[in-house]
Structures are given as structure tokens and as C-alpha cells.
Design a protein around this motif. Structure first.
Motif, PDB file in Angstrom:
ATOM      1  N   UNK A 203       0.855  -1.188   0.000  1.00  0.00           N
ATOM      2  CA  UNK A 203       0.000   0.000   0.000  1.00  0.00           C
ATOM      3  C   UNK A 203       0.891   1.238   0.000  1.00  0.00           C
ATOM      4  N   UNK A 204       0.700   2.161  -0.942  1.00  0.00           N
ATOM      5  CA  UNK A 204       1.546   3.358  -0.966  1.00  0.00           C
ATOM      6  C   UNK A 204       1.248   4.260   0.223  1.00  0.00           C
ATOM      7  N   UNK A 205       2.225   5.062   0.652  1.00  0.00           N
ATOM      8  CA  UNK A 205       1.973   5.999   1.749  1.00  0.00           C
ATOM      9  C   UNK A 205       0.964   7.061   1.330  1.00  0.00           C
ATOM     10  N   UNK A 206       0.325   7.716   2.285  1.00  0.00           N
ATOM     11  CA  UNK A 206      -0.673   8.743   1.947  1.00  0.00           C
ATOM     12  C   UNK A 206      -0.042   9.872   1.131  1.00  0.00           C
ATOM     13  N   UNK A 207      -0.816  10.413   0.184  1.00  0.00           N
ATOM     14  CA  UNK A 207      -0.343  11.542  -0.601  1.00  0.00           C
ATOM     15  C   UNK A 207      -0.265  12.782   0.283  1.00  0.00           C
ATOM     16  N   UNK A 208       0.806  13.540   0.124  1.00  0.00           N
ATOM     17  CA  UNK A 208       0.999  14.738   0.934  1.00  0.00           C
ATOM     18  C   UNK A 208       0.569  15.976   0.145  1.00  0.00           C
ATOM     19  N   UNK A 209      -0.718  16.092  -0.064  1.00  0.00           N
ATOM     20  CA  UNK A 209      -1.271  17.300  -0.675  1.00  0.00           C
ATOM     21  C   UNK A 209      -2.434  17.775   0.177  1.00  0.00           C
ATOM     22  N   UNK A 210      -2.969  18.926  -0.154  1.00  0.00           N
ATOM     23  CA  UNK A 210      -4.049  19.512   0.651  1.00  0.00           C
ATOM     24  C   UNK A 210      -5.433  19.042   0.216  1.00  0.00           C
ATOM     25  N   UNK A 211      -5.493  18.238  -0.837  1.00  0.00           N
ATOM     26  CA  UNK A 211      -6.789  17.749  -1.268  1.00  0.00           C
ATOM     27  C   UNK A 211      -7.681  18.870  -1.785  1.00  0.00           C
ATOM     28  N   UNK A 212      -8.973  18.594  -1.963  1.00  0.00           N
ATOM     29  CA  UNK A 212      -9.887  19.588  -2.529  1.00  0.00           C
ATOM     30  C   UNK A 212     -10.575  20.470  -1.499  1.00  0.00           C
ATOM     31  N   UNK A 213     -10.142  20.394  -0.225  1.00  0.00           N
ATOM     32  CA  UNK A 213     -10.924  21.025   0.846  1.00  0.00           C
ATOM     33  C   UNK A 213     -11.008  22.544   0.707  1.00  0.00           C
ATOM     34  N   UNK A 214      -9.913  23.208   0.337  1.00  0.00           N
ATOM     35  CA  UNK A 214      -9.955  24.666   0.206  1.00  0.00           C
ATOM     36  C   UNK A 214     -10.909  25.072  -0.914  1.00  0.00           C
ATOM     37  N   UNK A 215     -10.851  24.385  -2.043  1.00  0.00           N
ATOM     38  CA  UNK A 215     -11.749  24.705  -3.158  1.00  0.00           C
ATOM     39  C   UNK A 215     -13.205  24.496  -2.755  1.00  0.00           C
ATOM     40  N   UNK A 216     -13.482  23.418  -2.021  1.00  0.00           N
ATOM     41  CA  UNK A 216     -14.848  23.172  -1.569  1.00  0.00           C
ATOM     42  C   UNK A 216     -15.312  24.253  -0.594  1.00  0.00           C
ATOM     43  N   UNK A 217     -14.417  24.695   0.305  1.00  0.00           N
ATOM     44  CA  UNK A 217     -14.782  25.736   1.264  1.00  0.00           C
ATOM     45  C   UNK A 217     -15.134  27.026   0.538  1.00  0.00           C
ATOM     46  N   UNK A 218     -14.296  27.426  -0.417  1.00  0.00           N
ATOM     47  CA  UNK A 218     -14.578  28.645  -1.192  1.00  0.00           C
ATOM     48  C   UNK A 218     -15.910  28.512  -1.918  1.00  0.00           C
ATOM     49  N   UNK A 219     -16.164  27.345  -2.454  1.00  0.00           N
ATOM     50  CA  UNK A 219     -17.414  27.095  -3.176  1.00  0.00           C
ATOM     51  C   UNK A 219     -18.622  27.300  -2.274  1.00  0.00           C
ATOM     52  N   UNK A 220     -18.575  26.760  -1.055  1.00  0.00           N
ATOM     53  CA  UNK A 220     -19.700  26.919  -0.133  1.00  0.00           C
ATOM     54  C   UNK A 220     -19.875  28.373   0.283  1.00  0.00           C
ATOM     55  N   UNK A 221     -18.794  29.088   0.527  1.00  0.00           N
ATOM     56  CA  UNK A 221     -18.893  30.497   0.915  1.00  0.00           C
ATOM     57  C   UNK A 221     -19.443  31.345  -0.242  1.00  0.00           C
ATOM     58  N   UNK A 222     -19.064  31.016  -1.469  1.00  0.00           N
ATOM     59  CA  UNK A 222     -19.609  31.725  -2.628  1.00  0.00           C
ATOM     60  C   UNK A 222     -21.105  31.484  -2.739  1.00  0.00           C
ATOM     61  N   UNK A 223     -21.542  30.246  -2.559  1.00  0.00           N
ATOM     62  CA  UNK A 223     -22.979  29.950  -2.607  1.00  0.00           C
ATOM     63  C   UNK A 223     -23.732  30.752  -1.546  1.00  0.00           C
ATOM     64  N   UNK A 224     -23.164  30.821  -0.320  1.00  0.00           N
ATOM     65  CA  UNK A 224     -23.822  31.565   0.751  1.00  0.00           C
ATOM     66  C   UNK A 224     -23.898  33.047   0.414  1.00  0.00           C
ATOM     67  N   UNK A 225     -22.826  33.608  -0.159  1.00  0.00           N
ATOM     68  CA  UNK A 225     -22.820  35.029  -0.525  1.00  0.00           C
ATOM     69  C   UNK A 225     -23.844  35.317  -1.614  1.00  0.00           C
ATOM     70  N   UNK A 226     -23.906  34.466  -2.618  1.00  0.00           N
ATOM     71  CA  UNK A 226     -24.894  34.643  -3.696  1.00  0.00           C
ATOM     72  C   UNK A 226     -26.305  34.636  -3.128  1.00  0.00           C
ATOM     73  N   UNK A 227     -26.556  33.736  -2.189  1.00  0.00           N
ATOM     74  CA  UNK A 227     -27.893  33.660  -1.593  1.00  0.00           C
ATOM     75  C   UNK A 227     -28.216  34.910  -0.781  1.00  0.00           C
ATOM     76  N   UNK A 228     -27.239  35.378   0.016  1.00  0.00           N
ATOM     77  CA  UNK A 228     -27.468  36.565   0.848  1.00  0.00           C
ATOM     78  C   UNK A 228     -27.700  37.813   0.006  1.00  0.00           C
TER      79      UNK A 228
END
Length: 257
Positions: A203-228
Motif C-alpha cells: 500500500x503506498x503511503x498517503x499523498x501529501x497534498x491539501x486535497x480539494x478542501x480549500x476549493x470546496x470551502x470557497x465554493x460553499x462560501x460563494x454559494x452563501x454570498x450569492x444567496x445573501x
């Protein structure tokens, strides 16, 4: 304010709260991922230690969290009769199993070794010899990994009986069906002497990247701003009085001429 408007405002408000909450949850997952990356990097630079020098029989299973990803060495003899498969594991997009094999160390203690991944068809077939461990004493080098237990709505493995398959590498559950004391961490194999065959695939070791979490967070905040911003504009538009239609001139008749 009508009941319909109250319900509509409440639904939109709850939706905004859910979006903002989802955004902060993704930021929390990003922080966890960054902490894991630092741990992998920092601990990976430490010298290889014998696993029985890091943990001992009687240590709590929670100790693995402080040692995870440290490079270790284990010398002993595999116990194939006690081997279990960990189901629902993927490798390069293919479904399969992890092969978790206890090893009896020279000290007499047991340590579980994740020898790697095998395809689903191999794990359910009638040829276990295709992924059997070597006979005799072996030297394994790899990474310390922490036990995994069921959380939230996950179903734990059956508490009784001897399992040939497990849902996760739950060392506490595995220890119940072994004939000796089990160390509270397992080793994720990277290299072995004598060397591994074609299967299992380490089994390879875990990848050392940040994953998609920052992009997903920005996406949710944009949706909230559009709604407001967008929702009050929609209400304002709906609240405007509708212009009356222009009156058409009455048609002239013979009496009005």
C-alpha cells in the motif's frame, strides 16, 4: 408578514447557515490534512526503529496516533493461519482487500502487518497460495499505522467468533482471536526480506497534498454570498407594484359620431 413569507425566509436562512457551516467544516478538514502532512514529513525523517522499542504489550491502542507514519522494522515469523482480509480497499481504481497478517516477533509478541492489496477476485477465490506470506523469519520495514475503529453510523465487526474478513484494521477486535498478545499498532509494509511476490501489492503511503478542501470551502462560501445578496433582490423585485395595463380607447360607434 404572511406565513408563506416566514417559511420562505426561514428556509433561506437555514440554507445559508448550512452553507457557511459546510465551508468551515471543509476548512477544518484542510487543517487536519495539513497536520497529517506535517506528521508524515517530520516523522518520516526519523531513523528506522524496531517496532518493539516504540510500543510494548499493555500500551493503550490510542498510542498509535502519536507514532503514526514513523519508519519501523519488524523481525519475526508470519502467522498465516491468523491472517484476515480487510474488505472494501481500492488500488488504482480497482476493488480489493488489504491482507493483514500477524507476525510473531522474537520477543514472543505479535504485531499485525498490512502486507498490501490484492484484487477482489483473488481474495474471494480458492487460491490463497497466490498471496501467501513467506515461510520462516522475515524482516519487514514500513510505517507505523494506528488502529481504526467504527465511528458514527459505521457498523463494528461482530464481537464474537473468528473473523476471516474485517471492515477495517481494528486491532482491538483482531486481538480477541489471536493466541498471543498483540502490539497496539500495525505495520504498513514497504519492503521485506525475502522480497514480496507479485501479490500483495504494498500500500503506498498517503499523498501529501491539501486535497480539494480549500476549493470546496470557497465554493460553499460563494454559494452563501450569492444567496445573501440575491435573495433580498428577488424579494424587492417581487414587492414592487405591478404596472397597470394601458386602457385601450373605446371603439367609436354610430351613436357617438
Amino acid at each position: 408578514m404572511t406565513l408563506r413569507r416566514v417559511v420562505m425566509h426561514s428556509v433561506v436562512g437555514l440554507g445559508v447557515i448550512a452553507m457557511v457551516t459546510a465551508g468551515f467544516w471543509q476548512l477544518h478538514r484542510l487543517s487536519e490534512r495539513q497536520d497529517q502532512n506535517r506528521a508524515i514529513s517530520d516523522r518520516g525523517r526519523l531513523p528506522v526503529a524496531d517496532v518493539h522499542d516504540l510500543v510494548r504489550i499493555g500500551d493503550d491502542f490510542e498510542i498509535g496516533g502519536d507514532l503514526e507514519y514513523r519508519p519501523v522494522r519488524a523481525v519475526g515469523v508470519y502467522q498465516p493461519a491468523a491472517q484476515v482480509l480487510v474488505r472494501n480497499r481500492t488500488y488504482q481504481g480497482s476493488a480489493g482487500y488489504w491482507v493483514l497478517t500477524p507476525m510473531r516477533l522474537r520477543t514472543g509478541a505479535l504485531v499485525a502487518v498490512n502486507r498490501g492489496w490484492i484484487p477482489h477476485a483473488t481474495g474471494t477465490g480458492d487460491s490463497p497460495a497466490t498471496f501467501a506470506p513467506p515461510v520462516g523469519e522475515v524482516v519487514v520495514t514500513g510505517l507505523v499505522r494506528d488502529t481504526v475503529t467504527a465511528t458514527g453510523l459505521q457498523q463494528p465487526d461482530p464481537a464474537d467468533g473468528t473473523l476471516s474478513e474485517m471492515a477495517r484494521p481494528d486491532l482491538g477486535r483482531l486481538a480477541r482471536q489471536l493466541d498471543g498478545p498483540l502490539l497496539p499498532v500495525y505495520v504498513q509494509l514497504e519492503a521485506q526480506s525475502p522480497p514480496v511476490s507479485t501479490l500483495p501489492v504494498p500500500v503506498p503511503p498517503p499523498e501529501q497534498d491539501n486535497g480539494p478542501h480549500l476549493a470546496y470551502a470557497v465554493q460553499w462560501f460563494v454559494f452563501a454570498t450569492i444567496t445573501l445578496v440575491g435573495y433580498p433582490l428577488i424579494l424587492r423585485r417581487l414587492g414592487r407594484p405591478q404596472p397597470q395595463a394601458l386602457l385601450s380607447p373605446e371603439p367609436q360607434t354610430a351613436d357617438t359620431l
